[in-house]
Every structure is written in C-alpha cells, then in structure tokens.
Scaffold this motif. Sequence first.
Motif, PDB file in Angstrom:
ATOM      1  N   LEU A   1      95.667  58.669 -21.540  1.00 43.41           N
ATOM      2  CA  LEU A   1      96.473  59.917 -21.466  1.00 43.41           C
ATOM      3  C   LEU A   1      96.580  60.795 -22.576  1.00 43.41           C
ATOM      4  O   LEU A   1      96.583  61.943 -22.507  1.00 43.41           O
ATOM      5  CB  LEU A   1      98.200  59.237 -21.365  1.00 43.41           C
ATOM      6  CG  LEU A   1      98.589  58.349 -20.131  1.00 43.41           C
ATOM      7  CD1 LEU A   1      99.938  57.983 -20.047  1.00 43.41           C
ATOM      8  CD2 LEU A   1      98.282  59.494 -18.838  1.00 43.41           C
ATOM      9  N   SER A   2      96.268  60.158 -23.791  1.00 40.06           N
ATOM     10  CA  SER A   2      96.309  60.920 -24.959  1.00 40.06           C
ATOM     11  C   SER A   2      94.838  61.586 -25.118  1.00 40.06           C
ATOM     12  O   SER A   2      94.786  62.830 -25.763  1.00 40.06           O
ATOM     13  CB  SER A   2      96.509  59.966 -26.337  1.00 40.06           C
ATOM     14  OG  SER A   2      95.331  59.253 -26.410  1.00 40.06           O
TER      15      SER A   2
ATOM     16  N   GLU B   1      97.510  48.063 -21.657  1.00 40.48           N
ATOM     17  CA  GLU B   1      98.541  49.266 -21.542  1.00 40.48           C
ATOM     18  C   GLU B   1      98.097  49.929 -22.893  1.00 40.48           C
ATOM     19  O   GLU B   1      98.286  51.272 -22.747  1.00 40.48           O
ATOM     20  CB  GLU B   1      99.925  48.508 -22.098  1.00 40.48           C
ATOM     21  CG  GLU B   1     100.938  49.473 -22.233  1.00 40.48           C
ATOM     22  CD  GLU B   1     102.408  48.817 -22.587  1.00 40.48           C
ATOM     23  OE1 GLU B   1     103.395  49.681 -22.891  1.00 40.48           O
ATOM     24  OE2 GLU B   1     102.386  47.544 -22.578  1.00 40.48           O
ATOM     25  N   ARG B   2      97.693  49.343 -23.819  1.00 41.98           N
ATOM     26  CA  ARG B   2      97.208  50.338 -24.857  1.00 41.98           C
ATOM     27  C   ARG B   2      95.948  51.469 -24.679  1.00 41.98           C
ATOM     28  O   ARG B   2      96.043  52.463 -24.866  1.00 41.98           O
ATOM     29  CB  ARG B   2      96.699  49.252 -26.143  1.00 41.98           C
ATOM     30  CG  ARG B   2      95.745  50.073 -27.183  1.00 41.98           C
ATOM     31  CD  ARG B   2      96.820  51.040 -28.057  1.00 41.98           C
ATOM     32  NE  ARG B   2      96.317  51.601 -29.337  1.00 41.98           N
ATOM     33  CZ  ARG B   2      96.257  52.966 -29.655  1.00 41.98           C
ATOM     34  NH1 ARG B   2      97.355  53.516 -29.021  1.00 41.98           N
ATOM     35  NH2 ARG B   2      95.609  53.250 -30.780  1.00 41.98           N
ATOM     36  N   ARG B   3      94.853  50.850 -23.704  1.00 45.33           N
ATOM     37  CA  ARG B   3      94.132  51.791 -23.379  1.00 45.33           C
ATOM     38  C   ARG B   3      94.543  52.697 -22.304  1.00 45.33           C
ATOM     39  O   ARG B   3      93.987  53.812 -22.212  1.00 45.33           O
ATOM     40  CB  ARG B   3      92.998  50.782 -22.845  1.00 45.33           C
ATOM     41  CG  ARG B   3      92.158  50.055 -23.888  1.00 45.33           C
ATOM     42  CD  ARG B   3      91.008  49.473 -23.478  1.00 45.33           C
ATOM     43  NE  ARG B   3      90.261  48.909 -24.642  1.00 45.33           N
ATOM     44  CZ  ARG B   3      89.185  48.282 -24.533  1.00 45.33           C
ATOM     45  NH1 ARG B   3      88.577  48.135 -23.506  1.00 45.33           N
ATOM     46  NH2 ARG B   3      88.685  47.731 -25.707  1.00 45.33           N
ATOM     47  N   ARG B   4      95.542  52.503 -21.601  1.00 47.01           N
ATOM     48  CA  ARG B   4      96.190  53.549 -20.828  1.00 47.01           C
ATOM     49  C   ARG B   4      96.789  54.473 -21.442  1.00 47.01           C
ATOM     50  O   ARG B   4      96.762  55.875 -21.182  1.00 47.01           O
ATOM     51  CB  ARG B   4      97.285  52.704 -19.756  1.00 47.01           C
ATOM     52  CG  ARG B   4      96.608  52.067 -18.724  1.00 47.01           C
ATOM     53  CD  ARG B   4      97.689  51.492 -17.480  1.00 47.01           C
ATOM     54  NE  ARG B   4      98.974  50.879 -17.947  1.00 47.01           N
ATOM     55  CZ  ARG B   4      99.182  49.702 -18.125  1.00 47.01           C
ATOM     56  NH1 ARG B   4      98.142  48.786 -18.117  1.00 47.01           N
ATOM     57  NH2 ARG B   4     100.233  49.173 -18.608  1.00 47.01           N
ATOM     58  N   GLU B   5      97.443  54.101 -22.540  1.00 51.12           N
ATOM     59  CA  GLU B   5      98.184  54.920 -23.603  1.00 51.12           C
ATOM     60  C   GLU B   5      97.026  56.002 -24.087  1.00 51.12           C
ATOM     61  O   GLU B   5      97.041  57.238 -24.110  1.00 51.12           O
ATOM     62  CB  GLU B   5      98.615  54.489 -24.774  1.00 51.12           C
ATOM     63  CG  GLU B   5     100.123  53.672 -24.225  1.00 51.12           C
ATOM     64  CD  GLU B   5     100.619  52.718 -25.334  1.00 51.12           C
ATOM     65  OE1 GLU B   5      99.856  52.531 -26.402  1.00 51.12           O
ATOM     66  OE2 GLU B   5     102.079  52.194 -25.021  1.00 51.12           O
TER      67      GLU B   5
ATOM     68  N   ASP C   1      98.367  50.888 -14.013  1.00 51.92           N
ATOM     69  CA  ASP C   1      98.260  49.784 -14.384  1.00 51.92           C
ATOM     70  C   ASP C   1      97.480  48.959 -13.212  1.00 51.92           C
ATOM     71  O   ASP C   1      97.846  49.080 -11.945  1.00 51.92           O
ATOM     72  CB  ASP C   1      99.373  49.089 -14.638  1.00 51.92           C
ATOM     73  CG  ASP C   1      99.424  47.532 -15.106  1.00 51.92           C
ATOM     74  OD1 ASP C   1      98.364  46.866 -14.946  1.00 51.92           O
ATOM     75  OD2 ASP C   1     100.319  47.039 -15.586  1.00 51.92           O
TER      76      ASP C   1
END
Length: 353
Positions: free
Chosen positions: A213-214, A206-210, A222
């Motif tokens: 996006l940034s 989840e952290r790396r998905r965020e 996911d």
Amino acid sequence: MRAVRFHGREDIRVDEIEEPLCGDGQIKIRPAFVGICGTDLHEYLTGPSTVPTVPHPLTGDKLPTTLGHEFCGTVEEIGAGVTGLQVGDRVAVKPNLFDGTCSTCIRGRFNSCENLGFIGYSSQVGGLSDHVVVDKKNAIPLPDSIPLDIGALVEPLAVAWHAVSRSPLQANDTVLVVGTGPIGLAIIQVLKAKGITSIIAVEVSERRRELALSMGATEALDSVGINGVAHVHALTGNSGADVAFECSGVQAGLDTAMGGLRVRGTTVIVSLWEQKPVIDAFAIVLQEKHVTGAAIYDDGDFESVINAISSGDIKPSSMITSKIRMEEVDEKGFRALIEERDKHVKILVDISA
C-alpha cells in the motif's frame, strides 16, 4: 581478498581467495552494497540447482562459487580498450552472462540464452567480495544522484521493469499483483511509475501488505482465509483484472492470478517455480486468457530503471530493511530472511563495513 562463497546446502563461508586481475575490455569494481535475493535463499536451503556442480559452459567454474548478483560499486581499475568509464565512476552491474551464438541469442533474446549464466552464481565472480572484475558491457553507469545503497536495487527493479514491459498494459488498466515479496513490490513501484492507478495486491504477510500500500497498491488483500478471486472480481465490477503478475511461486498464487483475470486478460509469470504448477487450460480456452513469461531483463531495462529512480518516479528506499557486514551474511542475512520473513524485504550487505 574476502569472498562469500556457496559450498553447498546451508553452507556459505567468508573465504580468502586471490584478488582478480583486470584484463582487456574489463573493469575492476570495488563493490559497495549487495542484495540477497530469493534465488540465493533457494540455493542455500535446497542445495545447488542454479549454481553449477559441473563446469559452467560459459565460465568453466563450479562449486564453490562466489555469491552476489544484485550489486553496485565504484570503478577502481580500467582495462585496455575500455572507453566511456573511468576510475571513480559508480556503476550497477548487470549480471547475466550469455554465449551470443545460440539460436536464442542470434534472435537477440540474450536473457533467454541456452547457456545462461550469472555473475554471482556461475563463477568465482560475485558482488559479495572485496573486488570484482567484469566485462565493460556488464557495468551500467550510475549518476551521482543515486546513492550506492539504492544502486544495489537496480537489478531487482530491472526484473520488474522487464516483467511489466512484457505485458499488454494500458493506461486505465486494473492490475493484480499476487505475492509482494521484493519482486512483487518492485512491480508495484514500476506500475505506479508508469501511471497505473488501480493496483490490487494479494499477499499472506501483513507487513508486506502494508508495504504494498505504501508503494502504490490501491488495495491489499490477505490471501489467507478469503476467496481472493471473488474479492478481485468484486473490486472490478465482476469483470476481473486486465493484467496479473504472478510473483508468489505457489499454486494458490497462480490460481488467484489466473482466476482474477478478465476475459482475454494476461497473466505474466515472474516467479521461479520449484515444482511444475497446474494450469486450468479449459478456463484459458473458454475465456481466451493469455499467459506470458518474463525472464530477467532486456538490454535497456537497467538504464530505464536508473532514469526512473533519478527522476523520482521510483523511490525504492523503503525496500531496504537491514544493512549488515559481510561477516554477518549467514546469521543476519540468509537466516534472517528465512526465519524473519515478515520483517524483511531486502537485506543489503555493506562490503565496506
């Protein structure tokens, strides 16, 4: 001087070794920041595979070797015959070593040299030390506008730049990036710098998905509990991505990259694999898909990345999730990246601390 040396599986030590001498055509560098790479972690966890256990054909060195191939620093001595650099200049180090004489090098493909080696793997020369001596060709000047911690990110960004250059990317393409570790995130930044506005990331963390996006991804899926291929096709009008970058190094990731492609699309494999993957050749034939490899970088890739950072087209500072001292490299570096994978992207070792 101090040097972080790899002795074997889960065995890295801060050793005292002789300070290197600066010879003709060489420069001595005081390293500033050094990144820990996924390949470093692989060697640490499984034992030497890239690090030579017999004398390397280019360096003559073997275990124990000094680590650190993602680094920058300040020139502190100039050898005879060196032009274009002076003491006090800041440089990023391009770490690949090649013989220049094999059939691949003769074709100008030094990144795929038959005797490929690396500063930070193949000898006692590595960025995780108080002083490093390298040939002048391995030192790429950094402008004053780039902080030294960002300079340590030039090497992984050059890997990403080269991978994108190996693809048939077009301005309006939809691009799929599978796996958003450091290289996947770097690829997303390079794609954004090249004007790509449709980037689909697939990642378990989840952290790396965020972070994806940034850094420029327009979608971040996911990879657990969903049909990633179906989602990619749904997002592309059931067509599929034009280009995919496989950065996960696992079978499920490759399956997603290949399955998420459109007809005659291209997957660029960037990750290094511990086991040979399975590829659906039948689907490749019927849909005329392409598979391309991308190995480290070509001449000019470091300079292109440095220019992109200088212009603001690439802003990689958020990749840096921790800075540590050399004496903390095992516990707060390697172990942290292994045990707290979701928390970290790039841990830098501050040699001056």
